[in-house]
Scaffold this motif. Structure first.
Motif, PDB file in Angstrom:
ATOM      1  N   MET A 115       0.836  -1.202   0.000  1.00 32.80           N
ATOM      2  CA  MET A 115       0.000   0.000   0.000  1.00 32.80           C
ATOM      3  C   MET A 115       0.873   1.255   0.000  1.00 32.80           C
ATOM      4  O   MET A 115       0.563   2.238  -0.667  1.00 32.80           O
ATOM      5  CB  MET A 115      -0.962   0.010   1.191  1.00 32.80           C
ATOM      6  CG  MET A 115      -2.001   1.122   1.097  1.00 32.80           C
ATOM      7  SD  MET A 115      -3.147   1.202   2.483  1.00 32.80           S
ATOM      8  CE  MET A 115      -4.206  -0.205   2.171  1.00 32.80           C
ATOM      9  N   ARG A 116       1.977   1.214   0.723  1.00 32.93           N
ATOM     10  CA  ARG A 116       2.906   2.353   0.752  1.00 32.93           C
ATOM     11  C   ARG A 116       3.460   2.617  -0.648  1.00 32.93           C
ATOM     12  O   ARG A 116       3.574   3.759  -1.095  1.00 32.93           O
ATOM     13  CB  ARG A 116       4.048   2.088   1.739  1.00 32.93           C
ATOM     14  CG  ARG A 116       5.028   3.252   1.885  1.00 32.93           C
ATOM     15  CD  ARG A 116       6.090   2.958   2.937  1.00 32.93           C
ATOM     16  NE  ARG A 116       5.533   2.585   4.213  1.00 32.93           N
ATOM     17  CZ  ARG A 116       4.994   3.433   5.103  1.00 32.93           C
ATOM     18  NH1 ARG A 116       4.952   4.724   4.823  1.00 32.93           N
ATOM     19  NH2 ARG A 116       4.516   2.998   6.247  1.00 32.93           N
ATOM     20  N   GLU A 117       3.793   1.560  -1.383  1.00 35.19           N
ATOM     21  CA  GLU A 117       4.299   1.715  -2.742  1.00 35.19           C
ATOM     22  C   GLU A 117       3.211   2.280  -3.659  1.00 35.19           C
ATOM     23  O   GLU A 117       3.484   3.145  -4.503  1.00 35.19           O
ATOM     24  CB  GLU A 117       4.832   0.389  -3.267  1.00 35.19           C
ATOM     25  CG  GLU A 117       6.096  -0.024  -2.527  1.00 35.19           C
ATOM     26  CD  GLU A 117       6.864  -1.113  -3.221  1.00 35.19           C
ATOM     27  OE1 GLU A 117       6.712  -1.298  -4.453  1.00 35.19           O
ATOM     28  OE2 GLU A 117       7.636  -1.784  -2.529  1.00 35.19           O
ATOM     29  N   ALA A 118       1.976   1.795  -3.500  1.00 38.90           N
ATOM     30  CA  ALA A 118       0.863   2.309  -4.296  1.00 38.90           C
ATOM     31  C   ALA A 118       0.614   3.787  -3.963  1.00 38.90           C
ATOM     32  O   ALA A 118       0.379   4.607  -4.861  1.00 38.90           O
ATOM     33  CB  ALA A 118      -0.382   1.469  -4.053  1.00 38.90           C
ATOM     34  N   TYR A 119       0.676   4.120  -2.682  1.00 39.14           N
ATOM     35  CA  TYR A 119       0.508   5.507  -2.242  1.00 39.14           C
ATOM     36  C   TYR A 119       1.551   6.403  -2.895  1.00 39.14           C
ATOM     37  O   TYR A 119       1.234   7.475  -3.424  1.00 39.14           O
ATOM     38  CB  TYR A 119       0.616   5.560  -0.711  1.00 39.14           C
ATOM     39  CG  TYR A 119       0.472   6.940  -0.117  1.00 39.14           C
ATOM     40  CD1 TYR A 119      -0.785   7.421   0.232  1.00 39.14           C
ATOM     41  CD2 TYR A 119       1.578   7.740   0.124  1.00 39.14           C
ATOM     42  CE1 TYR A 119      -0.925   8.695   0.797  1.00 39.14           C
ATOM     43  CE2 TYR A 119       1.454   8.989   0.685  1.00 39.14           C
ATOM     44  CZ  TYR A 119       0.203   9.462   1.022  1.00 39.14           C
ATOM     45  OH  TYR A 119       0.049  10.719   1.568  1.00 39.14           O
ATOM     46  N   GLY A 120       2.803   5.978  -2.877  1.00 39.11           N
ATOM     47  CA  GLY A 120       3.886   6.756  -3.476  1.00 39.11           C
ATOM     48  C   GLY A 120       3.698   6.967  -4.973  1.00 39.11           C
ATOM     49  O   GLY A 120       3.968   8.041  -5.503  1.00 39.11           O
ATOM     50  N   ALA A 121       3.193   5.939  -5.654  1.00 41.00           N
ATOM     51  CA  ALA A 121       3.000   6.029  -7.105  1.00 41.00           C
ATOM     52  C   ALA A 121       1.798   6.894  -7.470  1.00 41.00           C
ATOM     53  O   ALA A 121       1.705   7.374  -8.603  1.00 41.00           O
ATOM     54  CB  ALA A 121       2.816   4.621  -7.676  1.00 41.00           C
ATOM     55  N   ALA A 122       0.899   7.138  -6.523  1.00 39.84           N
ATOM     56  CA  ALA A 122      -0.319   7.907  -6.805  1.00 39.84           C
ATOM     57  C   ALA A 122      -0.113   9.406  -6.680  1.00 39.84           C
ATOM     58  O   ALA A 122      -1.047  10.178  -6.896  1.00 39.84           O
ATOM     59  CB  ALA A 122      -1.451   7.454  -5.880  1.00 39.84           C
ATOM     60  N   GLY A 123       1.111   9.826  -6.302  1.00 41.68           N
ATOM     61  CA  GLY A 123       1.558  11.181  -6.150  1.00 41.68           C
ATOM     62  C   GLY A 123       0.607  12.239  -6.135  1.00 41.68           C
ATOM     63  O   GLY A 123       0.503  13.330  -6.086  1.00 41.68           O
TER      64      GLY A 123
END
Length: 123
Positions: A115-123
């Motif tokens: 989820m942290r990686e998805a959050y980062g990619a959603a900028g």
């Protein structure tokens, strides 16, 4: 709006305390990552930054299923894991990873990392 009334979390999860509990645990996990918006639509609840990064939906609404909630994570790459029920590639640069959740304890450190990686990619 549905029938003149706004869509709410209570209405979305109506009839399933288990699904609502899983949602609350996912929301706590997502909120700890930083600022985000929660949107409720007819078909899903999304966690968003500039773009959506996590989506929760109730499969029993659409198909015969005993799974209370599916968490879909939008990542910029395919992440193979036997935990995912399905991974689809709906558009360039986005892979949706579908994780069936039967209980909130499945929202563990591995899911938090994704989820942290998805959050980062959603900028």
């Amino acid at each position: 709006m549905e029938g003149g009334e706004p869509r709410t979390l209570d209405r979305f999860f109506e009839g399933s305390a288990t699904a609502y509990g899983i949602y609350r645990a996912a929301e706590r996990m997502a909120s700890a990552l930083g600022p985000m918006e929660v949107r409720v639509s007819k078909s899903q609840v999304s966690f968003r930054r500039r773009h959506g990064f996590a989506f929760l939906w109730r499969p029993g609404t659409y198909v015969k299923s005993s799974v209370p909630v599916v968490l879909s994570l939008a990542l910029p790459y395919e992440l193979p894991s036997p935990r995912f029920k399905q991974i689809v590639h709906p558009s360039p640069g986005i892979w949706m990873h579908h994780l069936e959740l039967l209980e909130s304890s499945q929202l563990d450190a591995e899911v938090e990392h994704w989820m942290r990686e998805a959050y980062g990619a959603a900028g």
